[in-house]
Design an enzyme around this catalytic site. Structure first.
Site, PDB file in Angstrom:
ATOM      1  N   THR A  29       0.874  -1.285   0.046  1.00 26.36           N
ATOM      2  CA  THR A  29      -0.190   0.033  -0.036  1.00 26.36           C
ATOM      3  C   THR A  29       0.923   1.447  -0.033  1.00 26.36           C
ATOM      4  O   THR A  29       0.460   2.263  -0.539  1.00 26.36           O
ATOM      5  CB  THR A  29      -0.893   0.081   1.275  1.00 26.36           C
ATOM      6  OG1 THR A  29      -0.346  -0.045   2.313  1.00 26.36           O
ATOM      7  CG2 THR A  29      -2.045  -0.948   1.089  1.00 26.36           C
ATOM      8  N   PHE A  36      -7.165  -5.023  -0.586  1.00 28.79           N
ATOM      9  CA  PHE A  36      -8.668  -5.349  -0.890  1.00 28.79           C
ATOM     10  C   PHE A  36      -9.454  -4.579   0.194  1.00 28.79           C
ATOM     11  O   PHE A  36     -10.454  -4.301  -0.293  1.00 28.79           O
ATOM     12  CB  PHE A  36      -8.591  -6.952  -0.967  1.00 28.79           C
ATOM     13  CG  PHE A  36      -8.275  -7.421  -2.307  1.00 28.79           C
ATOM     14  CD1 PHE A  36      -8.029  -6.378  -3.631  1.00 28.79           C
ATOM     15  CD2 PHE A  36      -8.397  -8.812  -2.481  1.00 28.79           C
ATOM     16  CE1 PHE A  36      -7.638  -6.813  -4.602  1.00 28.79           C
ATOM     17  CE2 PHE A  36      -7.924  -9.528  -4.055  1.00 28.79           C
ATOM     18  CZ  PHE A  36      -7.346  -8.514  -4.846  1.00 28.79           C
ATOM     19  N   ARG A  37      -9.136  -5.067   1.543  1.00 31.14           N
ATOM     20  CA  ARG A  37     -10.298  -4.654   2.417  1.00 31.14           C
ATOM     21  C   ARG A  37     -10.194  -3.498   3.296  1.00 31.14           C
ATOM     22  O   ARG A  37     -10.892  -3.403   4.285  1.00 31.14           O
ATOM     23  CB  ARG A  37     -10.599  -6.072   3.322  1.00 31.14           C
ATOM     24  CG  ARG A  37     -10.713  -7.316   2.441  1.00 31.14           C
ATOM     25  CD  ARG A  37     -10.650  -8.591   3.230  1.00 31.14           C
ATOM     26  NE  ARG A  37     -10.997  -9.754   2.350  1.00 31.14           N
ATOM     27  CZ  ARG A  37     -10.434 -10.226   1.459  1.00 31.14           C
ATOM     28  NH1 ARG A  37      -9.189  -9.885   1.208  1.00 31.14           N
ATOM     29  NH2 ARG A  37     -10.869 -11.139   0.547  1.00 31.14           N
ATOM     30  N   ILE A 110       0.799 -10.315  -5.800  1.00 28.51           N
ATOM     31  CA  ILE A 110       1.046 -10.329  -7.463  1.00 28.51           C
ATOM     32  C   ILE A 110       1.865  -9.361  -8.246  1.00 28.51           C
ATOM     33  O   ILE A 110       1.774  -9.397  -9.235  1.00 28.51           O
ATOM     34  CB  ILE A 110      -0.424 -10.850  -7.980  1.00 28.51           C
ATOM     35  CG1 ILE A 110      -1.255  -9.650  -7.811  1.00 28.51           C
ATOM     36  CG2 ILE A 110      -0.998 -12.184  -7.336  1.00 28.51           C
ATOM     37  CD1 ILE A 110      -2.673  -9.784  -8.548  1.00 28.51           C
ATOM     38  N   HIS A 126       0.190 -16.887  -5.002  1.00 30.19           N
ATOM     39  CA  HIS A 126      -1.097 -16.417  -5.682  1.00 30.19           C
ATOM     40  C   HIS A 126      -0.603 -16.045  -7.300  1.00 30.19           C
ATOM     41  O   HIS A 126      -1.351 -15.226  -7.815  1.00 30.19           O
ATOM     42  CB  HIS A 126      -1.705 -15.178  -5.116  1.00 30.19           C
ATOM     43  CG  HIS A 126      -2.681 -15.691  -3.993  1.00 30.19           C
ATOM     44  ND1 HIS A 126      -3.172 -14.771  -3.004  1.00 30.19           N
ATOM     45  CD2 HIS A 126      -2.739 -16.918  -3.602  1.00 30.19           C
ATOM     46  CE1 HIS A 126      -3.730 -15.724  -1.976  1.00 30.19           C
ATOM     47  NE2 HIS A 126      -3.574 -16.884  -2.227  1.00 30.19           N
ATOM     48  N   CYS A 134      -0.326 -18.030 -22.718  1.00 28.88           N
ATOM     49  CA  CYS A 134      -1.506 -18.510 -23.504  1.00 28.88           C
ATOM     50  C   CYS A 134      -1.936 -19.702 -23.111  1.00 28.88           C
ATOM     51  O   CYS A 134      -1.313 -20.670 -22.706  1.00 28.88           O
ATOM     52  CB  CYS A 134      -1.037 -18.785 -25.081  1.00 28.88           C
ATOM     53  SG  CYS A 134      -2.366 -19.605 -25.748  1.00 28.88           S
ATOM     54  N   CYS A 137      -1.550 -22.984 -25.838  1.00 29.32           N
ATOM     55  CA  CYS A 137      -0.133 -23.413 -26.176  1.00 29.32           C
ATOM     56  C   CYS A 137       1.150 -22.884 -25.090  1.00 29.32           C
ATOM     57  O   CYS A 137       1.982 -23.623 -24.980  1.00 29.32           O
ATOM     58  CB  CYS A 137       0.214 -22.683 -27.356  1.00 29.32           C
ATOM     59  SG  CYS A 137       0.829 -21.212 -27.314  1.00 29.32           S
ATOM     60  N   CYS A 156      -3.807 -15.362 -28.640  1.00 35.32           N
ATOM     61  CA  CYS A 156      -2.193 -15.696 -28.872  1.00 35.32           C
ATOM     62  C   CYS A 156      -2.375 -16.021 -30.463  1.00 35.32           C
ATOM     63  O   CYS A 156      -3.358 -16.167 -30.872  1.00 35.32           O
ATOM     64  CB  CYS A 156      -1.938 -17.148 -28.069  1.00 35.32           C
ATOM     65  SG  CYS A 156      -0.412 -17.707 -28.507  1.00 35.32           S
ATOM     66  N   ASN A 220       0.393  -4.948  11.536  1.00 28.52           N
ATOM     67  CA  ASN A 220      -0.715  -4.675  11.007  1.00 28.52           C
ATOM     68  C   ASN A 220      -1.610  -3.343  11.539  1.00 28.52           C
ATOM     69  O   ASN A 220      -1.448  -3.183  12.327  1.00 28.52           O
ATOM     70  CB  ASN A 220      -1.599  -5.870  10.774  1.00 28.52           C
ATOM     71  CG  ASN A 220      -2.259  -6.072   9.549  1.00 28.52           C
ATOM     72  OD1 ASN A 220      -1.606  -6.501   8.573  1.00 28.52           O
ATOM     73  ND2 ASN A 220      -3.594  -6.017   9.464  1.00 28.52           N
TER      74      ASN A 220
HETATM   75  P1  NAD Z   1      -6.323  -7.812   2.549  1.00 27.82           P
HETATM   76  O1  NAD Z   1      -6.806  -6.414   1.707  1.00 27.82           O
HETATM   77  O2  NAD Z   1      -7.473  -8.462   2.911  1.00 27.82           O
HETATM   78  O3  NAD Z   1      -5.731  -7.210   3.842  1.00 27.82           O
HETATM   79  C1  NAD Z   1      -4.654  -6.251   4.017  1.00 27.82           C
HETATM   80  C2  NAD Z   1      -4.232  -5.974   5.335  1.00 27.82           C
HETATM   81  O4  NAD Z   1      -3.100  -5.033   5.530  1.00 27.82           O
HETATM   82  C3  NAD Z   1      -5.511  -5.196   6.358  1.00 27.82           C
HETATM   83  O5  NAD Z   1      -5.591  -5.857   7.452  1.00 27.82           O
HETATM   84  C4  NAD Z   1      -5.003  -3.874   6.430  1.00 27.82           C
HETATM   85  O6  NAD Z   1      -5.341  -3.149   7.563  1.00 27.82           O
HETATM   86  C5  NAD Z   1      -3.420  -4.245   6.389  1.00 27.82           C
HETATM   87  N1  NAD Z   1      -2.539  -2.800   5.941  1.00 27.82           N
HETATM   88  C6  NAD Z   1      -2.665  -2.352   4.825  1.00 27.82           C
HETATM   89  N2  NAD Z   1      -1.529  -1.455   4.486  1.00 27.82           N
HETATM   90  C7  NAD Z   1      -0.824  -1.393   5.689  1.00 27.82           C
HETATM   91  C8  NAD Z   1       0.317  -0.917   6.406  1.00 27.82           C
HETATM   92  N3  NAD Z   1       1.010  -0.050   5.525  1.00 27.82           N
HETATM   93  N4  NAD Z   1       0.573  -1.552   7.281  1.00 27.82           N
HETATM   94  C9  NAD Z   1       0.152  -2.354   8.065  1.00 27.82           C
HETATM   95  N5  NAD Z   1      -0.829  -2.744   7.720  1.00 27.82           N
HETATM   96  C10 NAD Z   1      -1.616  -2.682   6.549  1.00 27.82           C
HETATM   97  O7  NAD Z   1      -5.337  -8.326   1.747  1.00 27.82           O
HETATM   98  P2  NAD Z   1      -4.707  -9.784   1.818  1.00 27.82           P
HETATM   99  O8  NAD Z   1      -4.913 -10.367   3.201  1.00 27.82           O
HETATM  100  O9  NAD Z   1      -3.151  -9.543   1.165  1.00 27.82           O
HETATM  101  O10 NAD Z   1      -5.893 -10.380   0.859  1.00 27.82           O
HETATM  102  C11 NAD Z   1      -5.985  -9.947  -0.362  1.00 27.82           C
HETATM  103  C12 NAD Z   1      -5.665 -10.825  -1.510  1.00 27.82           C
HETATM  104  O11 NAD Z   1      -5.430  -9.942  -2.518  1.00 27.82           O
HETATM  105  C13 NAD Z   1      -4.234 -11.574  -1.572  1.00 27.82           C
HETATM  106  O12 NAD Z   1      -4.547 -12.831  -2.092  1.00 27.82           O
HETATM  107  C14 NAD Z   1      -3.374 -10.817  -2.523  1.00 27.82           C
HETATM  108  O13 NAD Z   1      -2.952 -11.544  -3.475  1.00 27.82           O
HETATM  109  C15 NAD Z   1      -4.413 -10.007  -3.255  1.00 27.82           C
HETATM  110  N6  NAD Z   1      -3.985  -8.537  -3.484  1.00 27.82           N
HETATM  111  C16 NAD Z   1      -2.781  -8.267  -3.980  1.00 27.82           C
HETATM  112  C17 NAD Z   1      -2.127  -7.104  -4.121  1.00 27.82           C
HETATM  113  C18 NAD Z   1      -0.775  -6.911  -4.540  1.00 27.82           C
HETATM  114  O14 NAD Z   1      -0.168  -7.594  -5.205  1.00 27.82           O
HETATM  115  N7  NAD Z   1      -0.161  -5.791  -4.136  1.00 27.82           N
HETATM  116  C19 NAD Z   1      -3.097  -5.955  -3.724  1.00 27.82           C
HETATM  117  C20 NAD Z   1      -4.459  -6.233  -3.841  1.00 27.82           C
HETATM  118  C21 NAD Z   1      -4.796  -7.635  -3.264  1.00 27.82           C
END
Ligand code: NAD
Length: 257
Positions: A29, A36-37, A110, A126, A134, A137, A156, A220
């Site tokens: 982030t 996501f959440r 990811i 993930h 593709c 192939c 492709c 977190n």
């Molecule tokens: P989630 O969004 O469910 O949870 C993220 C958690 O991180 C939350 O509890 C949030 O409070 C905490 N958080 C956010 N920023 C923070 C920070 N700076 N310091 C401390 N805590 C922080 O994400 P999840 O549990 O990884 O599950 C979501 C799925 O989404 C995963 O499977 C992932 O593959 C995918 N995803 C990946 C990306 C990416 O690749 N960057 C981005 C979004 C979602």
């Protein structure tokens, strides 16, 4: 993070010889990729264009095959991480590996930022947006292909004109084989740092249960429900932005060196 927590964190780092990191979307982030959440996460962005679908559906195997135009449009709009740089968390983990303390990064992300920061032992359970292929192939296409090909649904040039898709694990799909190595590294760790994950995506969230070492460090914004019973007296939970903890660790290991 208060002084007592900082002291304990650095003490755990000093004592540990086999750290494994288990991370989620919150790790990226600070690089500008929404999770996501959280409040500003992808699941809380209400976009008229996609409001007929749940976020889980938009990132599912079903959506890719039933509504590929919708899948690729969502992917292009929401999962474009081109030009994004690693942050202090990625850099510090790379340094911890360089000095021999950290043995593996297990990530649900990811975005490829751990590799970009220079980490070597990275298990992307993930998958990754950095590879496209593709479905018929298997031909590989570069990371930018889906964004730059100019086709609504990229196909492709092989005789089957298979879909070109990102090498990510969609909802309804199985995790890749490397997850065995990821579990193995967690089993062998003496310290597990869990950061930036709500631990709500399965089976990934279950991986932390393989840990039987000395310390869990949880970084977190809030404490995931899943961990309420997992944290013991040797463990540490630091609530807030993980960057603060990683700044302290980086400074500390640079001084100790
Ligand atoms: P989630 O969004 O469910 O949870 C993220 C958690 O991180 C939350 O509890 C949030 O409070 C905490 N958080 C956010 N920023 C923070 C920070 N700076 N310091 C401390 N805590 C922080 O994400 P999840 O549990 O990884 O599950 C979501 C799925 O989404 C995963 O499977 C992932 O593959 C995918 N995803 C990946 C990306 C990416 O690749 N960057 C981005 C979004 C979602």
């Amino acid at each position: 993070m208060n002084e007592k927590q900082k002291e304990r964190l650095l003490q755990i780092i000093d004592e540990s010889e086999n750290i494994v990191f288990f991370g989620g979307a919150g790790v990226s982030t600070e690089s500008g990729i929404p999770d996501f959440r959280s409040k500003n996460g992808l699941y809380n962005q209400h976009d008229v264009q996609f409001e007929d679908y749940s976020p889980e559906y938009l990132l599912s195997h079903s959506c890719l095959y039933e509504k590929p135009e919708v899948f690729y449009e969502f992917y292009r709009q929401k999962l474009d991480t081109r030009g994004i740089e690693p942050n202090i968390a990625h850099t510090t983990l790379m340094k911890l590996e360089e000095i021999g303390k950290l043995k593996a990064v297990v990530t649900q992300n990811i975005d490829g930022l751990h590799q970009l920061a220079g980490s070597k032992e990275v298990y992307e359970i993930h998958g990754t947006t950095q590879v496209n292929y593709c479905v018929k192939c298997g031909k590989r296409y570069p990371a930018d292909y889906i964004f730059e090909c100019g086709e609504a649904v990229p196909r492709c040039d092989c005789k089957w004109h298979g879909l070109i898709r990102p090498d990510v694990v969609l909802y309804e799909e199985q995790l890749p084989d490397i997850t065995i190595n990821a579990m193995d590294s967690i089993c062998k760790a003496d310290t597990l740092i869990i950061a930036g994950t709500s631990l709500t995506v399965y089976p990934a969230a279950n991986y932390v249960n393989y840990f039987s070492g000395k310390h869990i460090v949880l970084l977190n914004m809030e404490r995931p429900d899943k961990l309420k019973n997992l944290l013991g007296k040797n463990d540490l939970f630091i609530q807030g932005n993980m960057s603060e903890a990683f700044v302290a660790i980086l400074r500390h290991i640079s001084e100790v060196k």
